[in-house]
Design an enzyme around this catalytic site. Structure first.
Site, PDB file in Angstrom:
ATOM      1  N   LYS A  80       0.930  -1.293   0.046  1.00 36.71           N
ATOM      2  CA  LYS A  80       0.055  -0.199   0.064  1.00 36.71           C
ATOM      3  C   LYS A  80       1.010   1.145  -0.017  1.00 36.71           C
ATOM      4  O   LYS A  80       2.022   1.383   0.461  1.00 36.71           O
ATOM      5  CB  LYS A  80      -0.994  -0.061   1.370  1.00 36.71           C
ATOM      6  CG  LYS A  80      -2.139   0.681   1.232  1.00 36.71           C
ATOM      7  CD  LYS A  80      -2.972   0.445   2.061  1.00 36.71           C
ATOM      8  CE  LYS A  80      -4.417   1.087   2.199  1.00 36.71           C
ATOM      9  NZ  LYS A  80      -5.476   0.416   1.095  1.00 36.71           N
ATOM     10  N   SER A  84      -2.169   6.213   0.909  1.00 34.33           N
ATOM     11  CA  SER A  84      -3.171   5.544   1.164  1.00 34.33           C
ATOM     12  C   SER A  84      -3.157   4.894   2.528  1.00 34.33           C
ATOM     13  O   SER A  84      -4.228   4.742   3.269  1.00 34.33           O
ATOM     14  CB  SER A  84      -3.271   4.251   0.302  1.00 34.33           C
ATOM     15  OG  SER A  84      -3.384   4.692  -0.888  1.00 34.33           O
ATOM     16  N   ARG A  91      -8.979   7.988   8.579  1.00 35.83           N
ATOM     17  CA  ARG A  91     -10.449   7.844   8.312  1.00 35.83           C
ATOM     18  C   ARG A  91     -10.978   6.794   9.134  1.00 35.83           C
ATOM     19  O   ARG A  91     -12.271   7.000   9.695  1.00 35.83           O
ATOM     20  CB  ARG A  91     -10.547   7.039   6.922  1.00 35.83           C
ATOM     21  CG  ARG A  91     -11.896   6.663   6.704  1.00 35.83           C
ATOM     22  CD  ARG A  91     -12.101   6.548   5.101  1.00 35.83           C
ATOM     23  NE  ARG A  91     -11.184   5.659   4.528  1.00 35.83           N
ATOM     24  CZ  ARG A  91     -10.899   4.453   4.325  1.00 35.83           C
ATOM     25  NH1 ARG A  91     -12.018   3.650   4.819  1.00 35.83           N
ATOM     26  NH2 ARG A  91      -9.893   4.062   3.784  1.00 35.83           N
ATOM     27  N   GLU A 174      -2.922  -9.494   3.210  1.00 40.82           N
ATOM     28  CA  GLU A 174      -4.303  -9.914   2.673  1.00 40.82           C
ATOM     29  C   GLU A 174      -4.338 -10.496   1.473  1.00 40.82           C
ATOM     30  O   GLU A 174      -3.548  -9.947   0.618  1.00 40.82           O
ATOM     31  CB  GLU A 174      -5.040  -8.456   2.657  1.00 40.82           C
ATOM     32  CG  GLU A 174      -6.728  -8.723   2.202  1.00 40.82           C
ATOM     33  CD  GLU A 174      -7.403  -7.510   1.847  1.00 40.82           C
ATOM     34  OE1 GLU A 174      -8.386  -7.186   2.482  1.00 40.82           O
ATOM     35  OE2 GLU A 174      -7.008  -6.656   0.886  1.00 40.82           O
ATOM     36  N   GLU A 189     -15.298  -1.766 -12.463  1.00 38.13           N
ATOM     37  CA  GLU A 189     -16.116  -1.092 -11.626  1.00 38.13           C
ATOM     38  C   GLU A 189     -15.252   0.054 -10.945  1.00 38.13           C
ATOM     39  O   GLU A 189     -15.513   1.180 -10.774  1.00 38.13           O
ATOM     40  CB  GLU A 189     -16.887  -2.164 -10.566  1.00 38.13           C
ATOM     41  CG  GLU A 189     -17.669  -1.503  -9.878  1.00 38.13           C
ATOM     42  CD  GLU A 189     -17.115  -0.816  -8.499  1.00 38.13           C
ATOM     43  OE1 GLU A 189     -18.016  -0.081  -7.512  1.00 38.13           O
ATOM     44  OE2 GLU A 189     -16.129  -1.206  -8.134  1.00 38.13           O
ATOM     45  N   HIS A 190     -14.057  -0.494 -10.542  1.00 41.28           N
ATOM     46  CA  HIS A 190     -12.972   0.640  -9.903  1.00 41.28           C
ATOM     47  C   HIS A 190     -12.773   1.745 -10.667  1.00 41.28           C
ATOM     48  O   HIS A 190     -12.816   2.862 -10.322  1.00 41.28           O
ATOM     49  CB  HIS A 190     -11.931  -0.261  -9.561  1.00 41.28           C
ATOM     50  CG  HIS A 190     -10.797   0.831  -8.904  1.00 41.28           C
ATOM     51  ND1 HIS A 190     -11.057   0.996  -7.530  1.00 41.28           N
ATOM     52  CD2 HIS A 190      -9.906   1.254  -9.245  1.00 41.28           C
ATOM     53  CE1 HIS A 190      -9.943   1.909  -7.287  1.00 41.28           C
ATOM     54  NE2 HIS A 190      -9.163   2.103  -8.098  1.00 41.28           N
TER      55      HIS A 190
END
Length: 239
Positions: A80, A84, A91, A174, A189-190
């Site tokens: 990542k 981000s 967040r 992950e 979709e992204h």
């Protein structure tokens, strides 16, 4: 300028400025130390990805030899990005520290495994998580229970020991496992969500959901075709 401001001329380099201002020197020193620690942490996550990726590739090679079937079509992976990581910590209300990254974020190291068939997804997941040095921390099955927008994938969070010169580190990775069709839908979709800055009109969202259902149905049909051909081949051998 106040009395604490240091004037910088063209012939004065950064080192001179630092030496003239102890507070600034301490701040830059602290920043450099954190930056080095962050770089080391990202290196560790990259090594964790390599460990899991190697396990997956070994399983795939074994299947190719023993069963003439590659369950894995290809593998994608990434660590990542710093921006981000920072955004996600803020967040979710987590402390913005390196320890907080390790404790609270499961997806800093990510691997995406693309399979041909739905049954391959669960087979690969079972074979990976059954290895004695892998600890399964979390499972989210978005194939059995798709997201409202139509997203389908199997998500695993695993913990793996990685050995460095000064000892062993347990790191989280992950692993997302999906079919080629699921990956095709998720990628488009992204892109569409990015182009609309996340504000997808309702009619487009409904169309995307419908496409997801069609793709899921196609996955099921392709699985059935594969199983039928496999059964016929076995029966022919027995005869």
């Amino acid at each position: 300028m106040d009395e604490n401001t240091v004037a910088v001329g063209k012939d004065i380099d950064l080192e001179t400025v630092i030496l003239q201002n102890v507070d600034l020197a301490e701040s830059i020193g602290a920043f450099r130390e954190v930056a080095e620690q962050f770089q080391q942490l990202m290196m560790m996550y990259s090594c964790a990805i390599r460990e899991v990726r190697t396990k997956l590739e070994v399983l795939n090679d074994e299947f190719q030899v023993q069963r003439s079937h590659n369950p894995i079509s290809y593998i994608k992976y990434r660590v990542k990005k710093p921006a981000s990581i920072l955004e996600k910590l803020k967040r979710r209300g987590y402390p913005v520290t390196l320890q907080s990254v390790e404790d609270n974020l499961h997806d800093v190291a990510g691997i995406r495994v693309i399979c041909s068939y739905v049954q391959d997804i669960y087979m690969v997941a079972d074979m990976l998580t059954s290895q004695n040095d892998i600890t399964l921390l979390e499972v989210k099955d978005y194939i059995a229970n798709p997201k409202p927008n139509g997203y389908r994938s199997l998500h695993l969070v695993v913990q793996i020991p990685v050995f460095f010169s000064d000892g062993c580190k347990l790191l989280k990775v992950e692993v997302q496992i999906r079919t080629i069709a699921m990956d095709f839908w998720a990628s488009l979709e992204h892109q569409l969500k990015y182009k609309t800055e996340g504000d997808v009109p309702d009619e487009i969202a409904a169309e995307l959901k419908d496409c997801s259902d069609v793709i899921a149905n196609t996955d099921q049909r392709m699985q059935k075709i594969y199983n039928t051909l496999k059964t016929n081949k076995t029966e022919n051998k027995q005869e």
